[in-house]
Scaffold this active site. Sequence first.
Site, short mmCIF file in Angstrom:
data_model
loop_
_atom_site.label_atom_id
_atom_site.label_comp_id
_atom_site.label_asym_id
_atom_site.label_seq_id
_atom_site.Cartn_x
_atom_site.Cartn_y
_atom_site.Cartn_z
N TYR A 1 0.81 -1.22 0.00
CA TYR A 1 0.00 0.00 0.00
C TYR A 1 0.85 1.27 0.00
O TYR A 1 0.49 2.28 -0.63
CB TYR A 1 -0.95 0.01 1.20
CG TYR A 1 -2.17 -0.84 1.00
CD1 TYR A 1 -3.08 -0.53 0.00
CD2 TYR A 1 -2.42 -1.95 1.79
CE1 TYR A 1 -4.22 -1.30 -0.21
CE2 TYR A 1 -3.56 -2.74 1.60
CZ TYR A 1 -4.45 -2.40 0.59
OH TYR A 1 -5.56 -3.17 0.38
N GLU B 1 4.73 -31.70 11.42
CA GLU B 1 4.00 -30.99 10.35
C GLU B 1 2.65 -30.48 10.83
O GLU B 1 2.29 -29.32 10.57
CB GLU B 1 3.80 -31.93 9.15
CG GLU B 1 2.91 -31.34 8.07
CD GLU B 1 2.47 -32.37 7.03
OE1 GLU B 1 1.58 -32.04 6.22
OE2 GLU B 1 3.00 -33.50 7.02
N ASP C 1 3.26 -36.32 7.35
CA ASP C 1 2.43 -37.36 6.75
C ASP C 1 3.27 -38.20 5.80
O ASP C 1 4.28 -37.73 5.26
CB ASP C 1 1.28 -36.72 5.95
CG ASP C 1 0.22 -36.08 6.83
OD1 ASP C 1 0.17 -36.41 8.02
OD2 ASP C 1 -0.54 -35.24 6.31
#
EC number: 5.6.2.2
Length: 389
Positions: free
Chosen positions: A106, A209, A261
């Site tokens: 911005y 994780e 995983d």
Amino acid sequence: MSSEFISKVDKEARRKAANILRDKFLNLVEQLKKGEPLVMEIPMRTLSNAIYDEKRKLLLLGEKKLRRNFLDLNEAKRFMQTVLMASIIYDALVSDEYPTIRDLYYRGKHSLLLKSIEGNKIVSEENTWDEQKESDSVIVDIEVFTSLLREEMLILSKEKGKVVGNLRIRSGNDVIDLSKTGHGAYAIEPTPDLIDFIDVDAEFVLVVEKDAVFQQLHRAGFWKQYKSILITSAGQPDRATRRFVRRLNEELKLPVYILTDADPYGWYIFSVFRIGSISLSYESERLATPDAKFLGVSMGDIFGNSRKKPYLSEAERKNYIIKAKDADIKRAEEIKNYEWFKTKAWQEEINTFLQRKAKLEIEAMASKGLKFLAFQYIPEKITNKDYIA
């Protein structure tokens, strides 16, 4: 902002970053004084310029560079954007401000008016940048150009990683005991290099994780039982978490184990921690932890192999295994061809996945019981050195 509340470490970081930023861009002024064309040489951030250093176990930026010439119509806008953003960052540094990457977008967003030679007519109008992804990319260019990480320039981002354990740190003017966070945890700040490690009583670091699994292990007292620092990346790790883990390993000499995983996305999360990422290869030397070990969940944990028995029974495999999708298979085949996954152990892991077309979440191990996950599976694998290095 009142400077009395700003720590000495913070002030020194500001001074250092501001000096480097100023000196680097003053070279452009010197080019002008000499009558030379304005040119910036910036290392290319592409896959073709990412090089895996086998000896150091790091994914590094190569030597290819792009020349950004102000007099080249195709490069003039990007040149302007880079100088504009550098100016905004420098002003924030010397003004004791802490801008976010959204703030910087911005602060630099406005329209440029191109007038006729006579100066009485607007010929065209163009924005400095239209979307934040443009300004974000410019910030990365400045990082590569100056060798300053955005964290070193005190640019803030959303906190993601969390940590708990027998570790006391100094952040700002405060001393924080990471063993006294109740059921919560300490959010790893976006400027981890401004943290001082005061004292530690831990034997290793476990990075998980999944945030939910992290919370389970925390409440079960895993880090107390096994004298460890427990961290979650909450998915793909942010830069602050990677840098924090690197510092724990490099400065405190703590071994690092990664638990994800059992799928291609978990493997890649591990590799980002260990050797770095393709998109941020210019930062690998400061963010990656080459000594990190992949603890699991592995294909061997699920199906067993010639060296070990599986942790899951046939009935449990039937209940817990998730069939791999086409996208999972495609990702595994891509990862298999990465140089850093071409070790014997990783090729065996990936080939088993491709043959079985099966994946497993960490939560499946927790479904066997939290005590099994926290007090059997994880410590047993560490003790037996049952990991992929």
